[in-house]
Design a protein around this motif. Structure first.
Motif, PDB file in Angstrom:
ATOM      1  N   ASP A  15      -0.353   0.002  10.038  1.00  0.00           N
ATOM      2  CA  ASP A  15      -0.252  -1.019   9.069  1.00  0.00           C
ATOM      3  C   ASP A  15       1.481  -1.513   7.588  1.00  0.00           C
ATOM      4  OD1 ASP A  15       0.488  -3.636   6.774  1.00  0.00           O
ATOM      5  OD2 ASP A  15      -0.077  -3.964   9.023  1.00  0.00           O
ATOM      6  N   PRO A  16       2.071  -1.220   7.946  1.00  0.00           N
ATOM      7  CA  PRO A  16       2.845  -0.696   6.530  1.00  0.00           C
ATOM      8  C   PRO A  16       2.300  -1.144   5.172  1.00  0.00           C
ATOM      9  CG  PRO A  16       4.612  -2.691   7.917  1.00  0.00           C
ATOM     10  CD  PRO A  16       2.589  -2.479   8.206  1.00  0.00           C
ATOM     11  N   SER A  17       1.804  -2.054   5.302  1.00  0.00           N
ATOM     12  CA  SER A  17       0.555  -2.226   3.691  1.00  0.00           C
ATOM     13  C   SER A  17       0.099  -1.366   3.551  1.00  0.00           C
ATOM     14  CB  SER A  17      -0.113  -3.900   3.808  1.00  0.00           C
ATOM     15  OG  SER A  17      -0.749  -3.337   4.219  1.00  0.00           O
ATOM     16  N   ASP A  18      -0.583  -0.023   4.380  1.00  0.00           N
ATOM     17  CA  ASP A  18      -0.637   1.084   3.643  1.00  0.00           C
ATOM     18  C   ASP A  18      -0.395   2.206   2.515  1.00  0.00           C
ATOM     19  OD1 ASP A  18      -2.934   0.682   5.719  1.00  0.00           O
ATOM     20  OD2 ASP A  18      -2.320   1.693   7.020  1.00  0.00           O
ATOM     21  N   LEU A  19       1.193   1.515   2.958  1.00  0.00           N
ATOM     22  CA  LEU A  19       1.791   2.394   2.251  1.00  0.00           C
ATOM     23  C   LEU A  19       2.037   2.317   0.741  1.00  0.00           C
ATOM     24  CD1 LEU A  19       3.694   4.869   1.888  1.00  0.00           C
ATOM     25  CD2 LEU A  19       5.668   2.994   2.791  1.00  0.00           C
ATOM     26  N   LEU A  20       1.067   3.093  -0.328  1.00  0.00           N
ATOM     27  CA  LEU A  20       1.158   3.027  -1.412  1.00  0.00           C
ATOM     28  C   LEU A  20       2.084   3.980  -2.297  1.00  0.00           C
ATOM     29  CD1 LEU A  20      -2.099   3.808  -1.809  1.00  0.00           C
ATOM     30  CD2 LEU A  20      -1.844   1.903  -1.352  1.00  0.00           C
ATOM     31  N   PRO A  21       3.193   3.157  -3.257  1.00  0.00           N
ATOM     32  CA  PRO A  21       4.415   3.982  -3.874  1.00  0.00           C
ATOM     33  C   PRO A  21       3.906   4.784  -4.697  1.00  0.00           C
ATOM     34  CG  PRO A  21       3.860   1.712  -5.069  1.00  0.00           C
ATOM     35  CD  PRO A  21       2.166   1.659  -3.755  1.00  0.00           C
TER      36      PRO A  21
END
Length: 190
Positions: A15-21
């Motif tokens: 999910d795109p929300s998995d990506l941590l900056p």
């Protein structure tokens, strides 16, 4: 030649929300897409980034093979530049059913340890998630995945996990130990 065990870890985001900056590095650092497919430039990046960690799969590719690969819809190369100099890259490749693989990712040895890798990985993963926005014939991305191995940089696995990638498979295989194809001795600062 001797055989050595090589562990390969496969990681994913679902999910795109998995990506941590990641924190953007200081200075004149930018990331740009290499929009003109260039076998010469892509081979340079591949050999320069992977030469010391046994990236050898593509070294035998002909110009035509590189061109054919780069011309595939959705294959993208994103390059990080440090003060105008190519420092590393991430290559994206769409697969079936909205899956995008980060096929290659890394930094040229002289640029490692400067906090560029996390920034480039976060940026590349974000571009994997919005790949269909640039390639209307592709389905929306549902999953982004990659693999790393025990031959890669010592910080690779930690970087992937800090960007939100989760481990989904581990395999160990024997590999014939061979000399690295480069860079040449003394070519970079440690």
């Amino acid at each position: 030649m001797t055989n050595i065990p090589v562990t390969t870890w496969s990681l994913e985001q679902t999910d795109p929300s998995d990506l941590l900056p990641a924190v953007a590095p200081e200075g004149d650092v930018r990331i740009a897409r290499s929009e003109v497919p260039s076998p010469e430039f892509s081979r340079y990046l591949y050999a320069s980034v992977g030469g010391d960690i046994l990236w050898i799969d593509r070294l035998g590719w002909t110009f035509a093979q590189w061109q054919e690969h780069l011309d595939r819809p959705g294959v993208e190369t994103w390059v990080v530049y440090d003060r105008g100099t190519p420092a590393g890259y991430v290559e994206l490749e769409p697969q079936d059913d909205g899956v995008v693989e980060i096929v290659y990712f890394g930094l040229i040895p002289a640029f490692r340890g400067r906090r560029l890798g996390g920034h480039l990985l976060a940026y590349g993963a974000a571009r994997a998630w919005d790949l269909a926005d640039r390639w209307p014939g592709l389905p929306p991305t549902k999953r982004v995945w990659l693999h790393t191995c025990s031959l890669d940089g010592v910080h690779a696995m930690d970087n992937y996990q800090r960007r939100g990638f989760k481990l989904f498979d581990t395999q160990v295989e024997e590999m014939t130990q061979a000399p690295t194809p480069g860079p040449w001795p003394g070519a970079y600062r440690v």
